[in-house]
Design a protein around this motif. Sequence first.
Motif, PDB file in Angstrom:
ATOM      1  N   MET A 207      41.490  36.247 -47.931  1.00 19.43           N
ATOM      2  CA  MET A 207      41.348  36.584 -49.344  1.00 19.43           C
ATOM      3  C   MET A 207      39.967  36.163 -49.853  1.00 19.43           C
ATOM      4  SD  MET A 207      43.486  38.162 -51.183  1.00 19.43           S
ATOM      5  CE  MET A 207      45.170  37.780 -50.776  1.00 19.43           C
ATOM      6  N   ALA A 208      39.503  35.014 -49.409  1.00 17.55           N
ATOM      7  CA  ALA A 208      38.176  34.539 -49.827  1.00 17.55           C
ATOM      8  C   ALA A 208      37.100  35.515 -49.348  1.00 17.55           C
ATOM      9  CB  ALA A 208      37.911  33.146 -49.253  1.00 17.55           C
ATOM     10  N   VAL A 209      37.279  36.023 -48.157  1.00 19.45           N
ATOM     11  CA  VAL A 209      36.318  36.969 -47.616  1.00 19.45           C
ATOM     12  C   VAL A 209      36.349  38.269 -48.411  1.00 19.45           C
ATOM     13  CG1 VAL A 209      35.829  38.452 -45.655  1.00 19.45           C
ATOM     14  CG2 VAL A 209      36.277  36.029 -45.313  1.00 19.45           C
ATOM     15  N   ALA A 210      37.548  38.779 -48.662  1.00 14.63           N
ATOM     16  CA  ALA A 210      37.662  40.030 -49.418  1.00 14.63           C
ATOM     17  C   ALA A 210      36.974  39.875 -50.773  1.00 14.63           C
ATOM     18  CB  ALA A 210      39.135  40.394 -49.591  1.00 14.63           C
ATOM     19  N   THR A 225      45.633  44.678 -43.984  1.00 17.72           N
ATOM     20  CA  THR A 225      46.722  44.788 -43.000  1.00 17.72           C
ATOM     21  C   THR A 225      47.397  43.424 -42.868  1.00 17.72           C
ATOM     22  OG1 THR A 225      45.344  44.173 -41.108  1.00 17.72           O
ATOM     23  CG2 THR A 225      45.393  46.516 -41.671  1.00 17.72           C
ATOM     24  N   GLY A 226      48.374  43.334 -41.963  1.00 20.62           N
ATOM     25  CA  GLY A 226      49.009  42.045 -41.664  1.00 20.62           C
ATOM     26  C   GLY A 226      49.663  41.412 -42.881  1.00 20.62           C
ATOM     27  N   VAL A 227      49.747  40.084 -42.858  1.00 21.17           N
ATOM     28  CA  VAL A 227      50.366  39.363 -43.981  1.00 21.17           C
ATOM     29  C   VAL A 227      49.500  39.510 -45.232  1.00 21.17           C
ATOM     30  CG1 VAL A 227      51.282  37.143 -44.771  1.00 21.17           C
ATOM     31  CG2 VAL A 227      51.368  37.701 -42.343  1.00 21.17           C
ATOM     32  N   VAL A 228      48.200  39.661 -45.022  1.00 25.04           N
ATOM     33  CA  VAL A 228      47.280  39.848 -46.147  1.00 25.04           C
ATOM     34  C   VAL A 228      47.706  41.079 -46.953  1.00 25.04           C
ATOM     35  CG1 VAL A 228      44.876  40.254 -46.799  1.00 25.04           C
ATOM     36  CG2 VAL A 228      45.399  38.825 -44.812  1.00 25.04           C
ATOM     37  N   ALA A 229      48.028  42.156 -46.254  1.00 24.77           N
ATOM     38  CA  ALA A 229      48.466  43.375 -46.942  1.00 24.77           C
ATOM     39  C   ALA A 229      49.774  43.119 -47.692  1.00 24.77           C
ATOM     40  CB  ALA A 229      48.650  44.503 -45.933  1.00 24.77           C
ATOM     41  N   ASN A 230      50.664  42.345 -47.077  1.00 26.53           N
ATOM     42  CA  ASN A 230      51.932  42.053 -47.761  1.00 26.53           C
ATOM     43  C   ASN A 230      51.683  41.335 -49.082  1.00 26.53           C
ATOM     44  OD1 ASN A 230      53.080  43.200 -45.551  1.00 26.53           O
ATOM     45  ND2 ASN A 230      53.983  41.329 -44.708  1.00 26.53           N
ATOM     46  N   VAL A 231      50.701  40.419 -49.075  1.00 23.09           N
ATOM     47  CA  VAL A 231      50.375  39.685 -50.305  1.00 23.09           C
ATOM     48  C   VAL A 231      49.817  40.650 -51.355  1.00 23.09           C
ATOM     49  CG1 VAL A 231      48.823  37.935 -51.282  1.00 23.09           C
ATOM     50  CG2 VAL A 231      50.045  37.468 -49.149  1.00 23.09           C
ATOM     51  N   PHE A 232      48.957  41.560 -50.937  1.00 23.27           N
ATOM     52  CA  PHE A 232      48.418  42.555 -51.885  1.00 23.27           C
ATOM     53  C   PHE A 232      49.535  43.446 -52.429  1.00 23.27           C
ATOM     54  CE2 PHE A 232      44.098  41.563 -50.475  1.00 23.27           C
ATOM     55  CZ  PHE A 232      43.380  41.751 -51.655  1.00 23.27           C
ATOM     56  N   GLU A 250      57.085  30.903 -48.554  1.00 26.22           N
ATOM     57  CA  GLU A 250      57.233  29.673 -47.750  1.00 26.22           C
ATOM     58  C   GLU A 250      55.883  29.086 -47.345  1.00 26.22           C
ATOM     59  OE1 GLU A 250      59.796  30.799 -44.542  1.00 26.22           O
ATOM     60  OE2 GLU A 250      61.512  30.966 -45.915  1.00 26.22           O
ATOM     61  N   GLN A 251      54.888  29.954 -47.219  1.00 25.83           N
ATOM     62  CA  GLN A 251      53.545  29.441 -46.891  1.00 25.83           C
ATOM     63  C   GLN A 251      52.859  28.873 -48.139  1.00 25.83           C
ATOM     64  OE1 GLN A 251      52.526  29.917 -43.536  1.00 25.83           O
ATOM     65  NE2 GLN A 251      54.547  30.817 -43.324  1.00 25.83           N
ATOM     66  N   GLY A 252      53.494  29.027 -49.293  1.00 26.81           N
ATOM     67  CA  GLY A 252      52.905  28.523 -50.540  1.00 26.81           C
ATOM     68  C   GLY A 252      51.775  29.392 -51.055  1.00 26.81           C
ATOM     69  N   TYR A 253      51.860  30.702 -50.774  1.00 29.01           N
ATOM     70  CA  TYR A 253      50.748  31.595 -51.112  1.00 29.01           C
ATOM     71  C   TYR A 253      50.844  32.183 -52.530  1.00 29.01           C
ATOM     72  CZ  TYR A 253      49.147  31.554 -46.217  1.00 29.01           C
ATOM     73  OH  TYR A 253      48.674  31.195 -44.974  1.00 29.01           O
ATOM     74  N   TRP A 254      51.434  31.444 -53.454  1.00 31.51           N
ATOM     75  CA  TRP A 254      51.572  31.954 -54.837  1.00 31.51           C
ATOM     76  C   TRP A 254      50.206  32.270 -55.436  1.00 31.51           C
ATOM     77  CZ3 TRP A 254      56.322  33.094 -56.416  1.00 31.51           C
ATOM     78  CH2 TRP A 254      57.386  32.447 -55.801  1.00 31.51           C
ATOM     79  N   ASP A 255      49.253  31.343 -55.251  1.00 31.06           N
ATOM     80  CA  ASP A 255      47.925  31.556 -55.835  1.00 31.06           C
ATOM     81  C   ASP A 255      47.246  32.777 -55.225  1.00 31.06           C
ATOM     82  OD1 ASP A 255      48.298  29.318 -57.265  1.00 31.06           O
ATOM     83  OD2 ASP A 255      46.952  28.028 -56.097  1.00 31.06           O
ATOM     84  N   GLU A 256      47.580  33.031 -53.945  1.00 29.52           N
ATOM     85  CA  GLU A 256      46.952  34.176 -53.276  1.00 29.52           C
ATOM     86  C   GLU A 256      47.462  35.491 -53.858  1.00 29.52           C
ATOM     87  OE1 GLU A 256      44.436  33.521 -51.538  1.00 29.52           O
ATOM     88  OE2 GLU A 256      44.879  31.375 -51.521  1.00 29.52           O
ATOM     89  N   ILE A 257      48.714  35.479 -54.301  1.00 29.45           N
ATOM     90  CA  ILE A 257      49.240  36.703 -54.941  1.00 29.45           C
ATOM     91  C   ILE A 257      48.490  36.939 -56.254  1.00 29.45           C
ATOM     92  CG2 ILE A 257      51.297  37.797 -55.916  1.00 29.45           C
ATOM     93  CD1 ILE A 257      52.965  36.149 -53.927  1.00 29.45           C
ATOM     94  N   ASP A 258      48.260  35.857 -57.010  1.00 31.57           N
ATOM     95  CA  ASP A 258      47.500  36.001 -58.271  1.00 31.57           C
ATOM     96  C   ASP A 258      46.083  36.484 -57.987  1.00 31.57           C
ATOM     97  OD1 ASP A 258      49.673  35.089 -59.600  1.00 31.57           O
ATOM     98  OD2 ASP A 258      48.946  33.027 -59.852  1.00 31.57           O
ATOM     99  N   ARG A 259      45.508  35.911 -56.944  1.00 31.58           N
ATOM    100  CA  ARG A 259      44.134  36.275 -56.592  1.00 31.58           C
ATOM    101  C   ARG A 259      44.058  37.754 -56.188  1.00 31.58           C
ATOM    102  NH1 ARG A 259      41.298  32.509 -52.131  1.00 31.58           N
ATOM    103  NH2 ARG A 259      39.119  32.980 -52.501  1.00 31.58           N
ATOM    104  N   ALA A 260      45.046  38.179 -55.404  1.00 29.46           N
ATOM    105  CA  ALA A 260      45.090  39.589 -54.994  1.00 29.46           C
ATOM    106  C   ALA A 260      45.222  40.487 -56.228  1.00 29.46           C
ATOM    107  CB  ALA A 260      46.253  39.816 -54.032  1.00 29.46           C
ATOM    108  N   ALA A 261      46.020  40.050 -57.191  1.00 27.42           N
ATOM    109  CA  ALA A 261      46.190  40.853 -58.415  1.00 27.42           C
ATOM    110  C   ALA A 261      44.861  40.967 -59.162  1.00 27.42           C
ATOM    111  CB  ALA A 261      47.263  40.221 -59.307  1.00 27.42           C
ATOM    112  N   LEU A 273      45.606  49.647 -49.681  1.00 30.62           N
ATOM    113  CA  LEU A 273      46.848  48.991 -49.263  1.00 30.62           C
ATOM    114  C   LEU A 273      47.607  49.927 -48.323  1.00 30.62           C
ATOM    115  CD1 LEU A 273      48.178  47.527 -52.645  1.00 30.62           C
ATOM    116  CD2 LEU A 273      46.334  46.726 -51.203  1.00 30.62           C
ATOM    117  N   PRO A 274      48.451  49.378 -47.440  1.00 30.84           N
ATOM    118  CA  PRO A 274      49.220  50.247 -46.537  1.00 30.84           C
ATOM    119  C   PRO A 274      50.091  51.218 -47.334  1.00 30.84           C
ATOM    120  CG  PRO A 274      49.451  47.938 -45.911  1.00 30.84           C
ATOM    121  CD  PRO A 274      48.730  47.956 -47.227  1.00 30.84           C
ATOM    122  N   VAL A 275      50.294  52.403 -46.750  1.00 36.12           N
ATOM    123  CA  VAL A 275      51.200  53.366 -47.377  1.00 36.12           C
ATOM    124  C   VAL A 275      52.563  53.362 -46.677  1.00 36.12           C
ATOM    125  CG1 VAL A 275      49.432  54.869 -48.319  1.00 36.12           C
ATOM    126  CG2 VAL A 275      50.233  55.253 -45.973  1.00 36.12           C
TER     127      VAL A 275
END
Length: 399
Positions: A207-210, A225-232, A250-261, A273-275
């Motif tokens: 996410m930092a790279v994106a 792709t991957g879990v990153v895409a799932n977060v997006f 479970e990975q505690g990626y709440w902030d990453e969801i906000d960041r993706a938004a 994003l994947p279709v």
Amino acid sequence: MAIETLDDLAVQGTTLGVRIDINSPLTDEGALADDARLRAHVETLSELLERDGRVAVLAHQGRPGGDEFRDLRPHADRLDELLDAPVGYADGTFSGEARRAVESLDDGEAVVLENTRFYSEEYMEFPADRAGETELVDKLAPVLDAYVNDAFAAAHRSQPSIVGFPTRIPSYAGRVMEAELDVLGDIESTPEPRTYVVGGAKVPDSMAVAESVLERGLADTVLTTGVVANVFLLADGTDLGDASADFVYEQGYWDEIDRAADLLAEYGDRIRLPVDLAVERDGDRHEIAVDDLPPREGEAAMDVGSATVSAYGEVVRDSGAVILNGPAGVFENETFARGTRDLFETATDAEYSVVGGGDTAAAIRRFDIDGFDHVSTGGGAALNMLTGEDLPAVEALRN
Ligand SMILES: Nc1ncnc2c1ncn2[C@@H]1O[C@H](COP(=O)(O)OP(=O)(O)OP(=O)(O)O)[C@@H](O)[C@H]1O
Ligand SMILES: O=C(O)[C@H](O)COP(=O)(O)O
């Protein structure tokens, strides 16, 4: 200040602390599932041993609490097979016994010291000066004449074994470090349009790279792709079903969801994003269009689907440069390998293609894909560098 390399080091008879990155995928039994990263360091280690150095290898495996947080005995055994020199193993990193193992090395001999991350301070980030005062560096520096950093893949971590030694003893870049800096340091001159494909499971890193490549205008397109895409997708309001969503929570990626938004709001036109996604149903691969989600209860998104691979493939083929990090799915399972294999194969058709990541490199070897212009040993480190960020390991070697 220019970084010194092995060309500047009088090796013979000196005891060298050599930091390498052999953090590798493991089997459930803890054996090495892939030895690509060990092979990558053979050139540096062989050179030092052939030049009659005494080599104390420093390396990490996994992260504390993770499944792959294991000892380095399999790594030492494999290095012993790969190198034309005896390679021992010490089950301590800087204990008295470990230091004695270092001090009793003969010219042309190596010992692998225990996983540096078994020691708690190693998993913390420090400024270099402070890292130079940590227990690990303080105990080992006196038994070493010089330090060689070949661990490009960990160069983005400001951890004691990476940045501490250069504050205490003469320090040099190994051959892997040197080659990676040469190639990746010049990425801004690669042809445009530039496409970044970010996947895998280390979501905060990706996410930092994106964020960075979008902000700096380095990326014309970011394919997720991957879990990153799932977060997006979660950030985009898609109902992925409990299994995939729970994995992210479970990975505690709440902030990453906000960041993706936030990224979607700001740069949505450049992020794809994947279709469709693949889940396991009745023991087989089953693809579901994102519009038809959620899947059935208990089904997790394990790969991107065929329509996604084909849509992403068009972008990739039309790119001047493609920079890939992280597999598109759980490629270790043949049922979910297709997205990674097909997308990576297509990426080699771009004018210039660079790929980075421990698991990513393992996937390329597993699928026998040739044709990338550069396969980096680094994941997060490679992408940090591609985005023009300073790497703490490199800064430490400069001072
Ligand atoms: N949809 C998914 N669900 C669960 N795991 C996934 C999914 N997609 C990919 N993965 C997992 O991601 C892991 C690799 O991700 P990771 O971010 O570690 O890549 P990497 O190439 O090793 O990068 P780095 O060098 O930073 O470690 C693989 O083990 C793969 O199974
Ligand atoms: O695999 C990697 O990217 C490096 O070994 C660094 O590992 P880390 O992300 O756990 O610090």
